[in-house]
Design a protein around this motif. Structure first.
Motif, PDB file in Angstrom:
ATOM      1  N   PHE A 216       0.826  -1.199   0.000  1.00  0.00           N
ATOM      2  CA  PHE A 216       0.000   0.000   0.000  1.00  0.00           C
ATOM      3  C   PHE A 216       0.867   1.259   0.000  1.00  0.00           C
ATOM      4  N   ILE A 217       0.276   2.357  -0.428  1.00  0.00           N
ATOM      5  CA  ILE A 217       0.935   3.665  -0.391  1.00  0.00           C
ATOM      6  C   ILE A 217       0.142   4.555   0.563  1.00  0.00           C
ATOM      7  N   GLU A 218       0.825   5.094   1.552  1.00  0.00           N
ATOM      8  CA  GLU A 218       0.187   6.010   2.506  1.00  0.00           C
ATOM      9  C   GLU A 218       0.758   7.413   2.299  1.00  0.00           C
ATOM     10  N   PRO A 219      -0.079   8.388   1.935  1.00  0.00           N
ATOM     11  CA  PRO A 219       0.409   9.764   1.894  1.00  0.00           C
ATOM     12  C   PRO A 219       0.659  10.233   3.325  1.00  0.00           C
ATOM     13  N   CYS A 220       1.792  10.866   3.549  1.00  0.00           N
ATOM     14  CA  CYS A 220       2.192  11.317   4.883  1.00  0.00           C
ATOM     15  C   CYS A 220       2.774  12.719   4.783  1.00  0.00           C
ATOM     16  N   THR A 221       2.930  13.347   5.921  1.00  0.00           N
ATOM     17  CA  THR A 221       3.540  14.662   5.995  1.00  0.00           C
ATOM     18  C   THR A 221       4.727  14.590   6.947  1.00  0.00           C
ATOM     19  N   ILE A 222       5.856  15.185   6.553  1.00  0.00           N
ATOM     20  CA  ILE A 222       7.011  15.256   7.438  1.00  0.00           C
ATOM     21  C   ILE A 222       6.637  16.176   8.590  1.00  0.00           C
ATOM     22  N   GLU A 223       6.705  15.650   9.810  1.00  0.00           N
ATOM     23  CA  GLU A 223       6.277  16.393  10.987  1.00  0.00           C
ATOM     24  C   GLU A 223       7.460  16.978  11.751  1.00  0.00           C
ATOM     25  N   ILE A 224       8.499  16.184  11.945  1.00  0.00           N
ATOM     26  CA  ILE A 224       9.684  16.589  12.701  1.00  0.00           C
ATOM     27  C   ILE A 224      10.889  15.931  12.046  1.00  0.00           C
ATOM     28  N   ILE A 225      12.020  16.609  12.027  1.00  0.00           N
ATOM     29  CA  ILE A 225      13.271  16.001  11.566  1.00  0.00           C
ATOM     30  C   ILE A 225      14.238  16.000  12.742  1.00  0.00           C
ATOM     31  N   PHE A 226      14.778  14.826  13.044  1.00  0.00           N
ATOM     32  CA  PHE A 226      15.740  14.671  14.132  1.00  0.00           C
ATOM     33  C   PHE A 226      17.146  14.700  13.544  1.00  0.00           C
ATOM     34  N   LEU A 227      17.984  15.582  14.017  1.00  0.00           N
ATOM     35  CA  LEU A 227      19.373  15.637  13.564  1.00  0.00           C
ATOM     36  C   LEU A 227      20.248  15.096  14.680  1.00  0.00           C
ATOM     37  N   ASP A 228      20.793  13.913  14.458  1.00  0.00           N
ATOM     38  CA  ASP A 228      21.654  13.264  15.427  1.00  0.00           C
ATOM     39  C   ASP A 228      22.378  12.140  14.700  1.00  0.00           C
ATOM     40  N   ASN A 229      23.226  11.452  15.385  1.00  0.00           N
ATOM     41  CA  ASN A 229      23.959  10.342  14.780  1.00  0.00           C
ATOM     42  C   ASN A 229      23.180   9.046  14.963  1.00  0.00           C
ATOM     43  N   TYR A 230      22.264   8.776  14.040  1.00  0.00           N
ATOM     44  CA  TYR A 230      21.500   7.540  14.046  1.00  0.00           C
ATOM     45  C   TYR A 230      22.114   6.586  13.037  1.00  0.00           C
TER      46      TYR A 230
ATOM     47  N   MET B  34      16.857  11.191  11.237  1.00  0.00           N
ATOM     48  CA  MET B  34      15.521  10.598  11.271  1.00  0.00           C
ATOM     49  C   MET B  34      14.471  11.682  11.117  1.00  0.00           C
ATOM     50  N   ALA B  35      13.289  11.262  10.710  1.00  0.00           N
ATOM     51  CA  ALA B  35      12.147  12.155  10.614  1.00  0.00           C
ATOM     52  C   ALA B  35      10.930  11.441  11.173  1.00  0.00           C
ATOM     53  N   LYS B  36      10.027  12.200  11.729  1.00  0.00           N
ATOM     54  CA  LYS B  36       8.743  11.642  12.145  1.00  0.00           C
ATOM     55  C   LYS B  36       7.749  12.024  11.068  1.00  0.00           C
ATOM     56  N   ILE B  37       7.017  11.024  10.550  1.00  0.00           N
ATOM     57  CA  ILE B  37       6.011  11.305   9.527  1.00  0.00           C
ATOM     58  C   ILE B  37       4.625  11.076  10.120  1.00  0.00           C
ATOM     59  N   HIS B  38       3.708  11.925   9.733  1.00  0.00           N
ATOM     60  CA  HIS B  38       2.326  11.879  10.189  1.00  0.00           C
ATOM     61  C   HIS B  38       1.472  11.362   9.046  1.00  0.00           C
ATOM     62  N   PHE B  39       0.685  10.329   9.292  1.00  0.00           N
ATOM     63  CA  PHE B  39      -0.183   9.753   8.270  1.00  0.00           C
ATOM     64  C   PHE B  39      -1.370  10.676   8.025  1.00  0.00           C
ATOM     65  N   ASP B  40      -1.598  11.043   6.776  1.00  0.00           N
ATOM     66  CA  ASP B  40      -2.687  11.941   6.398  1.00  0.00           C
ATOM     67  C   ASP B  40      -3.967  11.134   6.179  1.00  0.00           C
ATOM     68  N   ARG B  41      -4.515  10.579   7.255  1.00  0.00           N
ATOM     69  CA  ARG B  41      -5.701   9.733   7.148  1.00  0.00           C
ATOM     70  C   ARG B  41      -6.784  10.233   8.082  1.00  0.00           C
ATOM     71  N   GLU B  42      -8.012  10.211   7.615  1.00  0.00           N
ATOM     72  CA  GLU B  42      -9.133  10.634   8.448  1.00  0.00           C
ATOM     73  C   GLU B  42      -9.448   9.606   9.529  1.00  0.00           C
ATOM     74  N   ASP B  43      -9.183   8.314   9.245  1.00  0.00           N
ATOM     75  CA  ASP B  43      -9.529   7.270  10.210  1.00  0.00           C
ATOM     76  C   ASP B  43      -8.543   7.163  11.372  1.00  0.00           C
ATOM     77  N   CYS B  44      -7.343   7.728  11.228  1.00  0.00           N
ATOM     78  CA  CYS B  44      -6.381   7.744  12.343  1.00  0.00           C
ATOM     79  C   CYS B  44      -5.556   9.026  12.243  1.00  0.00           C
ATOM     80  N   PRO B  45      -6.172  10.160  12.589  1.00  0.00           N
ATOM     81  CA  PRO B  45      -5.524  11.457  12.358  1.00  0.00           C
ATOM     82  C   PRO B  45      -4.270  11.710  13.176  1.00  0.00           C
ATOM     83  N   TYR B  46      -4.007  10.944  14.201  1.00  0.00           N
ATOM     84  CA  TYR B  46      -2.822  11.196  15.020  1.00  0.00           C
ATOM     85  C   TYR B  46      -1.755  10.128  14.862  1.00  0.00           C
ATOM     86  N   GLU B  47      -1.904   9.256  13.889  1.00  0.00           N
ATOM     87  CA  GLU B  47      -0.948   8.161  13.658  1.00  0.00           C
ATOM     88  C   GLU B  47       0.329   8.698  13.034  1.00  0.00           C
ATOM     89  N   SER B  48       1.468   8.292  13.585  1.00  0.00           N
ATOM     90  CA  SER B  48       2.749   8.704  13.012  1.00  0.00           C
ATOM     91  C   SER B  48       3.779   7.622  13.276  1.00  0.00           C
TER      92      SER B  48
END
Length: 91
Positions: free
Chosen positions: A25-39, A49-63
């Protein structure tokens, strides 16, 4: 240039739409936060690293968090590139 003066050019920016692929599946997401560190990613590469937020009405806070090295593998900048990758093509 010293290590303190280094400039990191990021492939994405906060607020940008990306396309996350998993389980066929393909989930459209939005970049929410970018972490700058040695990962270290799954392949042993140094990455940010980045935290992505899923752009879905059924789970609006999923990331979830992704490594920036996932871009072009499981995260894509365009829907067309994500579709091509799911069909087995090179993005």
């Amino acid at each position: 240039m010293s290590e303190r003066e280094r400039v990191i050019e990021l492939p994405v920016k906060v607020g940008q739409k990306v396309y996350y692929t998993f389980d066929g599946f393909i989930e459209p997401c939005t970049i929410e936060i970018i972490f700058l560190d040695n990962y270290t990613d799954q392949d042993g590469n140094c990455s940010c690293m980045a935290k992505i937020h899923f752009d879905r009405e059924d789970c609006p806070y999923e990331s979830t968090e992704i490594y920036l090295t996932d871009i072009g593998k499981t995260v894509f900048l365009t829907k067309e590139a994500a579709e091509k990758a799911l069909k087995g093509g090179v993005a």
